[in-house]
Design an enzyme around this catalytic site. Structure first.
Site, PDB file in Angstrom:
ATOM      1  CG  HIS A 198      -2.082   0.951   1.092  1.00  0.00           C
ATOM      2  ND1 HIS A 198      -1.961   2.378   1.488  1.00  0.00           N
ATOM      3  CD2 HIS A 198      -3.332   1.226   1.040  1.00  0.00           C
ATOM      4  CE1 HIS A 198      -3.045   2.931   1.075  1.00  0.00           C
ATOM      5  NE2 HIS A 198      -3.889   1.982   1.053  1.00  0.00           N
ATOM      6  CB  CYS A 236      -4.393   3.294  -2.434  1.00  0.00           C
ATOM      7  SG  CYS A 236      -5.488   4.247  -1.203  1.00  0.00           S
ATOM      8  CG  HIS A 263      -7.445   0.428  -1.310  1.00  0.00           C
ATOM      9  ND1 HIS A 263      -6.555   0.848  -0.119  1.00  0.00           N
ATOM     10  CD2 HIS A 263      -7.650  -0.830  -1.148  1.00  0.00           C
ATOM     11  CE1 HIS A 263      -6.510  -0.256   0.697  1.00  0.00           C
ATOM     12  NE2 HIS A 263      -7.072  -1.500  -0.005  1.00  0.00           N
ATOM     13  CG  ASP A 308      -9.679   2.873   1.139  1.00  0.00           C
ATOM     14  OD1 ASP A 308     -10.281   2.580   1.945  1.00  0.00           O
ATOM     15  OD2 ASP A 308      -8.690   3.348   0.758  1.00  0.00           O
ATOM     16  CG  HIS A 309     -11.013   6.153   3.273  1.00  0.00           C
ATOM     17  ND1 HIS A 309      -9.883   6.886   3.537  1.00  0.00           N
ATOM     18  CD2 HIS A 309     -10.680   4.873   3.874  1.00  0.00           C
ATOM     19  CE1 HIS A 309      -8.969   6.162   4.200  1.00  0.00           C
ATOM     20  NE2 HIS A 309      -9.487   4.994   4.450  1.00  0.00           N
ATOM     21  CE1 TYR A 322     -12.120   0.819   5.218  1.00  0.00           C
ATOM     22  CE2 TYR A 322     -11.406   2.369   6.514  1.00  0.00           C
ATOM     23  CZ  TYR A 322     -11.120   1.702   5.426  1.00  0.00           C
ATOM     24  OH  TYR A 322      -9.638   1.642   4.874  1.00  0.00           O
TER      25      TYR A 322
HETATM   26  C1  DNO Z   1      -6.565   2.828   5.454  1.00  0.00           C
HETATM   27  C2  DNO Z   1      -6.335   2.088   4.466  1.00  0.00           C
HETATM   28  C3  DNO Z   1      -4.908   1.537   5.149  1.00  0.00           C
HETATM   29  C4  DNO Z   1      -4.348   0.579   4.620  1.00  0.00           C
HETATM   30  C5  DNO Z   1      -3.027  -0.261   5.095  1.00  0.00           C
HETATM   31  C6  DNO Z   1      -2.451  -1.184   4.467  1.00  0.00           C
HETATM   32  O1  DNO Z   1      -8.104   3.173   5.545  1.00  0.00           O
HETATM   33  O2  DNO Z   1      -6.267   2.112   3.245  1.00  0.00           O
HETATM   34  O3  DNO Z   1      -4.967   1.542   6.548  1.00  0.00           O
HETATM   35  O4  DNO Z   1      -5.150  -0.756   5.017  1.00  0.00           O
HETATM   36  O5  DNO Z   1      -1.930   1.132   4.747  1.00  0.00           O
HETATM   37  O6  DNO Z   1      -1.471  -1.639   5.106  1.00  0.00           O
END
Ligand code: DNO
Length: 346
Positions: A198, A236, A263, A308-309, A322
Site C-alpha cells: 500500500h 490506492c 483501492h 475505500d473510505h 468505513y
Molecule cells: C486506510 C487503509 C490503510 C491500509 C494499510 C495497508 O483506510 O487504506 O490503513 O489498510 O495502509 O497496510
C-alpha cells in the site's frame, strides 16, 4: 475485477448481514487485527475468521493488512524472527485459500488524517488532512489507535520509536524494504500469493518520518528491485491522489501488470498538502476513477478492488471512512464504470 468491501471483524459496527445486502460483492477484505505485528497468524485463528465469513456466504478475498513490524521496517534485533513469522502467516493464509495480502511500509503510523469528521456542505462529514495541523497532535499520552491501524503505541514507547524512525534515512528504509521483499517474495510466489504494497498515505513525510512509497519513481524502484508478479502493489487512488504530482491514469497504465489490489477512493485537494475525502463519483473530487479504471480494464487486470473510505452519510455511525452507505454507493459506481468499460472494449 473482483469486487470487495472491507470488514473489520466482529467489532465492526457494519455487520456481515448488512454487507450481504450489497449487490455484486465477490468477497471481503479483512484482517486479524488483534494479532500483534511480528506474531504468526495461526491456522486456528485464520479458520475462525474464514468460517465467520463463510457463514454469511462470503469468500475471504484479501488480507488487509498483514502488519510488518517496526523491527522489519526500521531494522531491529527481532527482524529475522518477524520475517519468519510473516512467512509462516503467508503459508497459513495460502492454505486457507487467501491469495492476496496487503501490507504497508510506513514506519510508526499507518495512514493519518488531521480531522476524522469534517462537516461537508451537503451535511455529511468526511476525513480531512491539513499538513499544518500535524503540529497540533499531542502524543504525550500515546496515540489513539485507529481501527484501520495494525498497532498503536504508548507515550514513552512512541517517543523512543519516533527517535529511532527519524534516524532512519529514506535510503536505509528502502534497503530494509528490499531485504524484506527478497525474503518474502519467493515464499509468496511459491504459494501463489500476491503481495500488495500500500502506498504512503498521505504520500509525503509526516512528523519527520521517512516514507518511500509516494510516487511513480519510488514505486518503480521497488517493483524493479524484486521483479516478480508476487511483488505487487495496492493501487490506492486516494493515497496517491492526494498529491497533484501523481498522474494516476499514467501510473495505473505503467504498473498494470504489478497491481494486485485496487483501492478506489476520491479526494478533493484543497492545498499543496491539504485535502479531504469525498464521494467516489469523479464530479466530487480530483480523482477520476473512470480514467484510472480504463487502462486497468484495457490491460485485462482482474484483481480484487474495493471502494475505500467515503463520507459518513445520513447520520450513520461507523469507523471513520468505513461507513456502509457511501462505500456501497462507491462500489455501485465502480461496478458500473467497469462494466461499461469492459463492454465498450468488446
Ligand atoms: C486506510 C487503509 C490503510 C491500509 C494499510 C495497508 O483506510 O487504506 O490503513 O489498510 O495502509 O497496510
Amino acid at each position: 475485477m473482483i469486487f470487495t468491501l472491507r470488514w473489520f471483524g466482529p467489532d465492526d459496527p457494519v455487520s456481515l448481514l448488512s454487507l450481504r445486502q450489497v449487490a455484486g460483492l465477490d468477497g471481503l477484505v479483512t484482517s486479524l487485527s488483534d494479532v500483534p505485528a511480528g506474531a504468526v497468524w495461526s491456522p486456528a485463528a485464520i479458520a475462525a475468521r474464514h468460517h465467520a465469513l463463510a457463514a454469511h456466504g462470503f469468500t475471504w478475498s484479501v488480507v488487509e493488512s498483514l502488519p510488518v513490524s517496526e523491527a522489519i521496517k526500521l531494522g531491529g534485533p527481532e527482524r529475522d524472527e518477524h520475517v519468519a513469522a510473516w512467512c509462516a502467516s503467508l503459508r497459513n493464509l495460502a492454505a486457507a485459500g487467501v491469495r492476496t495480502v496487503c501490507y504497508n511500509f510506513m514506519p510508526v503510523f499507518d495512514w493519518i488524517r488531521t480531522d476524522f469528521a469534517m462537516p461537508l456542505a451537503d451535511g455529511s462529514n468526511a476525513m480531512a488532512y491539513r499538513h499544518a495541523d500535524l503540529d497540533r497532535f499531542d502524543f504525550s499520552d500515546g496515540m489513539e489507535r485507529l481501527a484501520a491501524w495494525a498497532q498503536g503505541y504508548g507515550g514513552a514507547e512512541l517517543d523512543a520509536l519516533f527517535r529511532r524512525a527519524r534516524a532512519v534515512s529514506e535510503a536505509r528504509l528502502f534497503e530494509h524494504l528490499v531485504a524484506f521483499l527478497e525474503d518474502v517474495t519467493p515464499v509468496a510466489d511459491g504459494l501463489g500469493v500476491r503481495l500488495a504494497l500500500h502506498p504512503d498515505d498521505p504520500p509525503w513525510s509526516v512528523f519527520g518520518l521517512p516514507r518511500i512509497v509516494s510516487d511513480a519513481a519510488g514505486i518503480e524502484r521497488i517493483l524493479a528491485a524484486v521483479d516478480s508478479r508476487a511483488n505487487g502493489l495496492t493501487f490506492c487512488t486516494g493515497a496517491l491522489g492526494a498529491s497533484a504530482a501523481n498522474d494516476l491514469p499514467a501510473m495505473a497504465s505503467a504498473f498494470a501488470e504489478r497491481i494486485a489490489f485496487v483501492h478506489a477512493r476520491n479526494v478533493r485537494r484543497t492545498g499543496e498538502r491539504d485535502f479531504h475525502e469525498v464521494a467516489h463519483h469523479p464530479s466530487a473530487g480530483d480523482v477520476d476513477l473512470v480514467a484510472v479504471l480504463e487502462p486497468l480494464v484495457a490491460a485485462g487486470v482482474d484483481v480484487p478492488l474495493r471502494p475505500d473510505h467515503g463520507r459518513m452519510l445520513w447520520g450513520e455511525r461507523a469507523i471513520p471512512g468505513y461507513g456502509l452507505y457511501d462505500r456501497s454507493i462507491g462500489l455501485g459506481f465502480v461496478q458500473g464504470a467497469t462494466t461499461a468499460l469492459e463492454r465498450a472494449g468488446r
